[in-house]
Design a protein around this motif. Sequence first.
Motif, PDB file in Angstrom:
ATOM      1  N   GLU A 175       0.775  -1.071   0.262  1.00 46.36           N
ATOM      2  CA  GLU A 175       0.131  -0.081  -0.054  1.00 46.36           C
ATOM      3  C   GLU A 175       0.866   1.320  -0.041  1.00 46.36           C
ATOM      4  OE1 GLU A 175      -2.423  -0.324   3.602  1.00 46.36           O
ATOM      5  OE2 GLU A 175      -3.536  -1.848   2.764  1.00 46.36           O
ATOM      6  N   ASP A 176       0.493   2.299  -0.618  1.00 41.59           N
ATOM      7  CA  ASP A 176       0.972   3.500  -0.481  1.00 41.59           C
ATOM      8  C   ASP A 176       1.421   4.039   0.856  1.00 41.59           C
ATOM      9  OD1 ASP A 176       1.439   3.904  -3.324  1.00 41.59           O
ATOM     10  OD2 ASP A 176      -0.845   4.877  -3.452  1.00 41.59           O
ATOM     11  N   LEU A 177       2.670   4.363   1.222  1.00 42.86           N
ATOM     12  CA  LEU A 177       2.862   4.984   2.421  1.00 42.86           C
ATOM     13  C   LEU A 177       3.123   6.587   2.339  1.00 42.86           C
ATOM     14  CD1 LEU A 177       3.457   3.876   5.346  1.00 42.86           C
ATOM     15  CD2 LEU A 177       6.088   3.940   4.624  1.00 42.86           C
ATOM     16  N   GLY A 178       2.053   7.203   2.204  1.00 44.02           N
ATOM     17  CA  GLY A 178       1.814   8.653   2.202  1.00 44.02           C
ATOM     18  C   GLY A 178       2.166   9.071   0.594  1.00 44.02           C
ATOM     19  N   GLU A 179       2.386  10.305   0.419  1.00 41.42           N
ATOM     20  CA  GLU A 179       2.346  10.824  -0.887  1.00 41.42           C
ATOM     21  C   GLU A 179       3.749  10.469  -1.471  1.00 41.42           C
ATOM     22  OE1 GLU A 179       0.048  12.622  -2.352  1.00 41.42           O
ATOM     23  OE2 GLU A 179      -1.112  12.035  -0.884  1.00 41.42           O
ATOM     24  N   PRO A 180       3.836  10.322  -2.745  1.00 38.01           N
ATOM     25  CA  PRO A 180       5.233  10.065  -3.589  1.00 38.01           C
ATOM     26  C   PRO A 180       6.105  11.120  -3.256  1.00 38.01           C
ATOM     27  CG  PRO A 180       3.324  10.185  -5.096  1.00 38.01           C
ATOM     28  CD  PRO A 180       2.496  10.781  -3.786  1.00 38.01           C
ATOM     29  N   VAL A 181       7.246  10.819  -3.337  1.00 44.16           N
ATOM     30  CA  VAL A 181       8.528  11.495  -3.013  1.00 44.16           C
ATOM     31  C   VAL A 181       8.935  12.022  -4.494  1.00 44.16           C
ATOM     32  CG1 VAL A 181      10.848  11.439  -2.260  1.00 44.16           C
ATOM     33  CG2 VAL A 181       9.290  10.267  -1.036  1.00 44.16           C
ATOM     34  N   ARG A 182       9.316  13.191  -4.514  1.00 48.33           N
ATOM     35  CA  ARG A 182      10.028  14.027  -5.685  1.00 48.33           C
ATOM     36  C   ARG A 182      11.248  15.067  -5.017  1.00 48.33           C
ATOM     37  NH1 ARG A 182       6.402  16.140 -10.090  1.00 48.33           N
ATOM     38  NH2 ARG A 182       7.260  14.337 -11.395  1.00 48.33           N
ATOM     39  N   VAL A 183      12.306  14.828  -5.612  1.00 50.99           N
ATOM     40  CA  VAL A 183      13.333  15.750  -5.162  1.00 50.99           C
ATOM     41  C   VAL A 183      13.806  16.593  -6.576  1.00 50.99           C
ATOM     42  CG1 VAL A 183      15.758  16.120  -4.806  1.00 50.99           C
ATOM     43  CG2 VAL A 183      14.322  14.074  -3.857  1.00 50.99           C
ATOM     44  N   ALA A 184      13.627  17.873  -6.309  1.00 53.44           N
ATOM     45  CA  ALA A 184      13.520  18.982  -7.479  1.00 53.44           C
ATOM     46  C   ALA A 184      12.702  18.376  -8.733  1.00 53.44           C
ATOM     47  CB  ALA A 184      15.004  19.135  -7.902  1.00 53.44           C
ATOM     48  N   ASP A 185      13.429  18.282  -9.922  1.00 46.75           N
ATOM     49  CA  ASP A 185      12.731  17.883 -11.067  1.00 46.75           C
ATOM     50  C   ASP A 185      12.858  16.191 -11.275  1.00 46.75           C
ATOM     51  OD1 ASP A 185      15.250  17.840 -11.585  1.00 46.75           O
ATOM     52  OD2 ASP A 185      15.000  18.565 -13.652  1.00 46.75           O
ATOM     53  N   SER A 186      13.118  15.369 -10.150  1.00 46.59           N
ATOM     54  CA  SER A 186      13.066  13.897 -10.425  1.00 46.59           C
ATOM     55  C   SER A 186      11.751  13.367 -10.327  1.00 46.59           C
ATOM     56  CB  SER A 186      13.627  13.305  -9.064  1.00 46.59           C
ATOM     57  OG  SER A 186      12.669  13.283  -7.952  1.00 46.59           O
ATOM     58  N   PRO A 187      11.788  12.218 -11.054  1.00 43.63           N
ATOM     59  CA  PRO A 187      10.460  11.354 -11.261  1.00 43.63           C
ATOM     60  C   PRO A 187      10.125  11.245  -9.925  1.00 43.63           C
ATOM     61  CG  PRO A 187      12.420  10.492 -12.465  1.00 43.63           C
ATOM     62  CD  PRO A 187      12.943  11.423 -11.696  1.00 43.63           C
ATOM     63  N   LEU A 188       8.571  10.882  -9.813  1.00 45.89           N
ATOM     64  CA  LEU A 188       8.106  10.347  -8.636  1.00 45.89           C
ATOM     65  C   LEU A 188       8.810   9.003  -8.119  1.00 45.89           C
ATOM     66  CD1 LEU A 188       4.256  11.429  -9.268  1.00 45.89           C
ATOM     67  CD2 LEU A 188       5.777  12.546  -7.947  1.00 45.89           C
ATOM     68  N   LEU A 189       8.668   8.948  -6.983  1.00 45.79           N
ATOM     69  CA  LEU A 189       8.956   7.627  -6.256  1.00 45.79           C
ATOM     70  C   LEU A 189       7.884   7.546  -5.129  1.00 45.79           C
ATOM     71  CD1 LEU A 189      12.410   7.971  -5.610  1.00 45.79           C
ATOM     72  CD2 LEU A 189      11.663   6.280  -7.050  1.00 45.79           C
ATOM     73  N   TRP A 190       7.393   6.096  -5.210  1.00 43.29           N
ATOM     74  CA  TRP A 190       6.260   5.867  -4.389  1.00 43.29           C
ATOM     75  C   TRP A 190       6.761   4.897  -3.088  1.00 43.29           C
ATOM     76  CZ3 TRP A 190       5.796   6.364  -9.525  1.00 43.29           C
ATOM     77  CH2 TRP A 190       4.635   7.033  -9.794  1.00 43.29           C
ATOM     78  N   PRO A 191       6.818   5.625  -1.811  1.00 43.14           N
ATOM     79  CA  PRO A 191       7.283   4.670  -0.689  1.00 43.14           C
ATOM     80  C   PRO A 191       6.000   3.595  -0.424  1.00 43.14           C
ATOM     81  CG  PRO A 191       7.540   6.907  -0.409  1.00 43.14           C
ATOM     82  CD  PRO A 191       6.784   6.807  -1.627  1.00 43.14           C
ATOM     83  N   MET A 192       6.193   2.285  -0.388  1.00 40.91           N
ATOM     84  CA  MET A 192       5.161   1.379  -0.238  1.00 40.91           C
ATOM     85  C   MET A 192       5.482   0.073   0.956  1.00 40.91           C
ATOM     86  SD  MET A 192       4.290   0.567  -4.501  1.00 40.91           S
ATOM     87  CE  MET A 192       2.493   0.369  -3.709  1.00 40.91           C
ATOM     88  N   TRP A 193       4.422   0.023   1.664  1.00 39.04           N
ATOM     89  CA  TRP A 193       4.455  -0.842   2.839  1.00 39.04           C
ATOM     90  C   TRP A 193       3.422  -2.020   2.621  1.00 39.04           C
ATOM     91  CZ3 TRP A 193       7.609  -1.041   6.927  1.00 39.04           C
ATOM     92  CH2 TRP A 193       7.142  -1.958   8.200  1.00 39.04           C
ATOM     93  N   ARG A 194       4.011  -3.107   3.170  1.00 35.58           N
ATOM     94  CA  ARG A 194       3.170  -4.307   2.886  1.00 35.58           C
ATOM     95  C   ARG A 194       3.216  -5.192   4.478  1.00 35.58           C
ATOM     96  NH1 ARG A 194       3.799  -9.964   2.470  1.00 35.58           N
ATOM     97  NH2 ARG A 194       2.122 -10.954   0.990  1.00 35.58           N
ATOM     98  N   ARG A 195       1.977  -5.276   5.103  1.00 37.86           N
ATOM     99  CA  ARG A 195       2.085  -6.106   6.427  1.00 37.86           C
ATOM    100  C   ARG A 195       2.006  -7.344   6.064  1.00 37.86           C
ATOM    101  NH1 ARG A 195       1.762  -3.111  10.327  1.00 37.86           N
ATOM    102  NH2 ARG A 195       1.154  -0.962  10.282  1.00 37.86           N
ATOM    103  N   PRO A 196       2.627  -8.276   7.001  1.00 39.87           N
ATOM    104  CA  PRO A 196       2.830  -9.799   6.729  1.00 39.87           C
ATOM    105  C   PRO A 196       1.513 -10.356   6.954  1.00 39.87           C
ATOM    106  CG  PRO A 196       3.399  -9.166   8.840  1.00 39.87           C
ATOM    107  CD  PRO A 196       3.152  -8.086   8.401  1.00 39.87           C
ATOM    108  N   ARG A 197       1.180 -11.495   5.769  1.00 41.04           N
ATOM    109  CA  ARG A 197      -0.195 -12.102   5.801  1.00 41.04           C
ATOM    110  C   ARG A 197      -0.202 -13.331   6.511  1.00 41.04           C
ATOM    111  NH1 ARG A 197      -1.413 -11.122  -0.604  1.00 41.04           N
ATOM    112  NH2 ARG A 197      -1.960  -8.966  -0.560  1.00 41.04           N
ATOM    113  N   PRO A 198      -1.211 -13.770   7.277  1.00 37.72           N
ATOM    114  CA  PRO A 198      -1.361 -14.992   8.113  1.00 37.72           C
ATOM    115  C   PRO A 198      -1.034 -16.094   7.054  1.00 37.72           C
ATOM    116  CG  PRO A 198      -3.327 -13.964   8.142  1.00 37.72           C
ATOM    117  CD  PRO A 198      -2.615 -12.953   7.537  1.00 37.72           C
TER     118      PRO A 198
END
Length: 198
Positions: A175-198
């Motif tokens: 799942e997305d972990l907040g908004e995408p990250v961008r530094v200056a004119d860089s492309p977007l990066l999407w921090p993402m998190w996944r919880r363990p599944r049983p």
Amino acid sequence: MTVDTPYASVRKADGADEQAVLDVLTEAFMNDPLACWLFPEASERGRLQSSFYRSLLAHPTAEAYLIGGREGASLWLAPATDRTSHEEPPGADQVFGENGARLQAVGEALAQRHPDHEPHLYLACMGVVGGRQGAGLGTAMLRHRLERADADGLAAYLEASSPRSRDLYLRHGFEDLGEPVRVADSPLLWPMWRRPRP
């Protein structure tokens, strides 16, 4: 551990596979928007990418995997409990030159978003060579390591570098972990998190 798929098998890389891992990741990301932004000089990009991936492989918790006939590779840090994976590698000034400032800026921005509240796997990078993209190899590599993470009760974190890769990770429980990250004119990066599944 090897996992059979309709396409190939996943295996943990050893020391003899280091160059293969570097070659696969370098080829897979040669035209990636982030790699092109970090290393804009096309004639130097491959060498600089390989140096960057080598620094990740040198991390004490690095786990690398190959699939098939060296058609894809993934590099995990396991279990990550801090943000040191985003630090600029030692000697970066000599290796990356003026590109080092971009690399450092992206690393600092991502480090601020990297969760440190619980141990987790960090998928530092995963790539498939050009002629095999879209053949299910990325899915096989993800399933291979995430099944073990689930069995161990470990969450997972990554930064997707394209909408296409983000879609792949969403399909595998990230799942997305907040908004995408961008530094200056860089492309977007999407921090993402996944919880363990049983």
